[in-house]
Motif scaffolding. Structure first.
Motif, PDB file in Angstrom:
ATOM      1  N   GLY A 135      42.120  37.886  33.695  1.00  0.00           N
ATOM      2  CA  GLY A 135      41.287  38.382  32.712  1.00  0.00           C
ATOM      3  C   GLY A 135      39.513  38.293  33.058  1.00  0.00           C
ATOM      4  N   GLU A 136      39.200  37.253  33.614  1.00  0.00           N
ATOM      5  CA  GLU A 136      37.924  37.006  33.797  1.00  0.00           C
ATOM      6  C   GLU A 136      37.268  37.928  34.935  1.00  0.00           C
ATOM      7  N   LEU A 137      38.390  38.364  35.907  1.00  0.00           N
ATOM      8  CA  LEU A 137      37.967  39.094  37.075  1.00  0.00           C
ATOM      9  C   LEU A 137      38.103  40.641  36.970  1.00  0.00           C
ATOM     10  N   LEU A 138      39.387  41.064  36.013  1.00  0.00           N
ATOM     11  CA  LEU A 138      39.533  42.324  35.735  1.00  0.00           C
ATOM     12  C   LEU A 138      38.458  42.830  34.780  1.00  0.00           C
ATOM     13  N   SER A 139      37.407  42.026  33.963  1.00  0.00           N
ATOM     14  CA  SER A 139      36.667  42.447  33.360  1.00  0.00           C
ATOM     15  C   SER A 139      35.030  42.270  34.109  1.00  0.00           C
ATOM     16  N   ASP A 140      35.139  41.766  35.307  1.00  0.00           N
ATOM     17  CA  ASP A 140      34.062  41.434  36.074  1.00  0.00           C
ATOM     18  C   ASP A 140      32.824  42.774  35.871  1.00  0.00           C
ATOM     19  N   LYS A 141      31.617  42.514  35.997  1.00  0.00           N
ATOM     20  CA  LYS A 141      30.805  43.509  35.972  1.00  0.00           C
ATOM     21  C   LYS A 141      30.626  44.381  37.300  1.00  0.00           C
ATOM     22  N   ASP A 142      31.241  43.615  38.419  1.00  0.00           N
ATOM     23  CA  ASP A 142      31.031  44.093  39.617  1.00  0.00           C
ATOM     24  C   ASP A 142      32.440  45.097  39.790  1.00  0.00           C
ATOM     25  N   GLN A 143      32.349  46.216  40.196  1.00  0.00           N
ATOM     26  CA  GLN A 143      33.462  47.591  40.478  1.00  0.00           C
ATOM     27  C   GLN A 143      34.415  46.679  41.597  1.00  0.00           C
ATOM     28  N   PRO A 158      47.136  35.513  43.001  1.00  0.00           N
ATOM     29  CA  PRO A 158      48.681  35.236  42.871  1.00  0.00           C
ATOM     30  C   PRO A 158      48.986  33.686  43.465  1.00  0.00           C
ATOM     31  N   ARG A 159      48.284  33.590  44.692  1.00  0.00           N
ATOM     32  CA  ARG A 159      48.567  32.012  45.128  1.00  0.00           C
ATOM     33  C   ARG A 159      48.013  30.933  44.491  1.00  0.00           C
ATOM     34  N   LEU A 160      47.005  31.048  43.862  1.00  0.00           N
ATOM     35  CA  LEU A 160      46.384  30.021  43.052  1.00  0.00           C
ATOM     36  C   LEU A 160      47.127  29.536  41.899  1.00  0.00           C
ATOM     37  N   PRO A 161      47.433  28.324  41.806  1.00  0.00           N
ATOM     38  CA  PRO A 161      48.135  27.810  40.434  1.00  0.00           C
ATOM     39  C   PRO A 161      47.219  28.078  39.305  1.00  0.00           C
ATOM     40  N   GLY A 162      47.804  28.687  38.366  1.00  0.00           N
ATOM     41  CA  GLY A 162      47.177  29.085  37.037  1.00  0.00           C
ATOM     42  C   GLY A 162      46.114  30.132  37.314  1.00  0.00           C
ATOM     43  N   GLY A 163      46.104  30.747  38.657  1.00  0.00           N
ATOM     44  CA  GLY A 163      45.169  31.771  38.995  1.00  0.00           C
ATOM     45  C   GLY A 163      45.406  33.201  38.063  1.00  0.00           C
ATOM     46  N   LEU A 164      46.944  33.444  37.758  1.00  0.00           N
ATOM     47  CA  LEU A 164      47.114  34.626  37.115  1.00  0.00           C
ATOM     48  C   LEU A 164      46.476  34.474  35.448  1.00  0.00           C
ATOM     49  N   ALA A 165      46.620  33.389  35.063  1.00  0.00           N
ATOM     50  CA  ALA A 165      46.008  32.983  33.730  1.00  0.00           C
ATOM     51  C   ALA A 165      44.619  33.480  33.733  1.00  0.00           C
ATOM     52  N   ARG A 166      43.962  33.502  34.763  1.00  0.00           N
ATOM     53  CA  ARG A 166      42.394  33.610  34.805  1.00  0.00           C
ATOM     54  C   ARG A 166      42.128  34.984  35.063  1.00  0.00           C
ATOM     55  N   SER A 195      53.764  41.055  34.506  1.00  0.00           N
ATOM     56  CA  SER A 195      53.334  40.344  33.291  1.00  0.00           C
ATOM     57  C   SER A 195      51.764  40.422  33.069  1.00  0.00           C
ATOM     58  N   ILE A 196      50.975  41.177  33.992  1.00  0.00           N
ATOM     59  CA  ILE A 196      49.638  41.376  33.854  1.00  0.00           C
ATOM     60  C   ILE A 196      49.307  42.880  33.208  1.00  0.00           C
TER      61      ILE A 196
END
Length: 480
Positions: free
Chosen positions: A243-251, A233-241, A266-267
């Motif tokens: 999805g990459e972490l919500l689908s990460d192979k690591d639980q 949430p603190r990274l500019p443009g972080g929320l747009a990415r 919004s997510i």
């Protein structure tokens, strides 16, 4: 036990009963148990009693009084907290400073800043944890002496002050200071120090740190990805990415990402209700519940059907909690919960029983079928006749921990059994809160893993021998 029980009920009438009996109670340990539960009454009429108890000759009573005062938001608590922050007993000082998790406020700022140089490491840690809260909203820059103290801790290589170093970095991020020391830590090559320092710099809006953290999202290093998830949430443009972490192979990374965006409406987290891992499914459901954005009841019941046979009960329990509403149980939900009383998983069965009981549906408490024959319990009872110890070997030394075979023979036996199977080898202590808890032994390293089975509670009023021994031996002066 009765004092604890009234506190657990937590209604104004229950707390009033504690207040009424407090004046006539002669036993210090019982008075302490009463005092430690008073914070549950938000009205705060009890605060003068707690402030008065800070003059007790019993350190146990003073600790309990400071504990309740620190967890209360009533203005009457503040003079008592300032007084308790200078108590001769370090545990009372810790409690006054919130022990890292209380409702400390700006009025305690001077006491918190003084405590950063306290002679006791536990008090220093509590003060550092409280520093961002007491400085929140202040327009005044931190004084030079405070910045120097934080900078010195960020740069220290003393292995006994690791916890202070972590909290100093977090405080520097909140107070927007010590950028030079944070950059040095970020370049240190020590993974945990680099992640903490980078997160602190991101909180300050440092462009170089932001760029580094965004690069971690696709790193091959799990720790870097997990750190990036926590900062999203603190990274500019972080929320747009995200999805990459919500689908990460690591639980663990999926869990960290859910926690980071739990309040971001919004997510969309609903796809994670079908995640392969029940812990992730439960975390997504709880986040949606906090947003008041749960799926409709019929969808929740369908998901509950799909949890049959799951490897862990977490998602089923979260769904059971979600299907209830303040207005009552819908007929379909009630039928589903009544059917779950016969679940082969006792955790699920008792979760259903608890929700039904909350809504006035009285049913017999589900029987727990352990799958163990009577001979197993006879073996445990024989084993528990002798004193048993675990030898815990860490990178900072070796501890001997006595197992409570009298108060908790089954837990002690299972713990020793897992140790004998080398279950705990090479695992970390993933959570350390001074004078509260040290958690380890999780193969996932984040508190959501385990050996694949649940251990029943063995209720006792006996003080934990392990904690008493650790406090006496180490005075909790460093992370274990």
């Amino acid at each position: 036990a009765a004092a604890w029980g009234l506190g657990a009920i937590g209604t104004p009438a229950a707390v009033a009963a504690l207040v009424e009996r407090l004046g006539g109670e002669a036993e210090p340990s019982v008075r302490a148990a009463m005092l430690q539960e008073l914070w549950r009454d938000k009205a705060g009429g009890w605060a003068p009693l707690a402030v008065k108890a800070l003059g007790s000759t019993s350190a146990q009573e003073r600790f309990a009084a400071a504990w309740s005062l620190a967890r209360s938001t009533v203005p009457e608590a503040l003079p008592g907290l300032v007084r308790a922050a200078s108590d001769p007993d370090p545990l009372v000082r810790c409690a006054a400073l919130g022990n890292g998790r209380g409702n400390v406020r700006s009025e305690l700022r001077d006491a918190v800043v003084r405590a950063i140089d306290d002679a006791d490491a536990r008090v220093r840690i509590a003060a550092l944890a409280a520093l961002p809260a007491v400085w929140k909203g202040s327009l005044a820059p931190p004084p030079a002496a405070l910045k120097a103290a934080l900078g010195g801790l960020i740069g220290t290589s003393d292995p006994t002050r690791v916890h202070e170093r972590v909290l100093a970095a977090r405080a520097a991020g909140a107070l927007r200071c010590c950028a030079e020391e944070l950059h040095a830590a970020a370049r240190s090559g020590v993974a945990w120090a680099a992640t903490e320092a980078t997160a602190a710099l991101v909180a300050q809006g440092d462009g170089q740190a932001v760029e580094m953290a965004l690069g971690w999202i696709q790193s091959a290093n799990v720790e870097w990805r997990r750190a990036a998830a926590a900062m999203l949430p603190r990274l500019p443009g972080g929320l747009a990415r995200v999805g990459e972490l919500l689908s990460d192979k690591d639980q663990g990374i999926r869990l960290a990402a859910i926690e980071a965006v739990a309040e971001e409406r919004s997510i969309d987290l609903t796809p994670l209700l079908a995640d392969a891992d029940p812990i992730v499914r439960a975390a997504a459901l709880e986040a949606l519940g906090r947003r008041k954005a749960l799926p409709p009841p019929e969808r929740l019941l369908a998901l509950l059907d799909e949890e049959r046979g799951a490897k862990a009960p977490d998602a089923a329990v979260a769904l059971i909690d979600a299907v209830r509403s303040e207005s009552g149980l819908a007929p379909a939900a009630r039928r589903k919960l009544e059917a779950l009383l016969a679940s082969p998983d006792p955790v699920v069965a008792r979760a259903a029983w608890k929700v039904l009981r909350t809504h006035g549906v009285r049913r017999a408490l589900p029987t727990v079928r352990t799958g163990e024959a009577p001979g197993f319990y006879a073996k445990v009872a024989e084993w528990a006749k002798a004193k048993r110890w675990l030898e815990v070997v860490t990178v900072r030394g070796t501890m001997q921990v006595e197992l409570d075979t009298v108060g908790a023979p089954l837990v002690a036996y299972r713990e020793a059994e897992l140790a004998g199977k080398k279950f705990f080898d090479a695992l970390t202590f993933h959570r350390i809160v001074p004078d509260f808890v040290v958690q380890g032994g999780d193969p996932l390293g984040n508190g959501s893993g385990g050996p694949g089975f649940a251990i029943r509670d063995e209720l006792s009023l006996t003080c934990s021998a392990t904690l008493v021994w650790l406090r006496k031996r180490f005075r909790m002066s460093a992370p274990v």
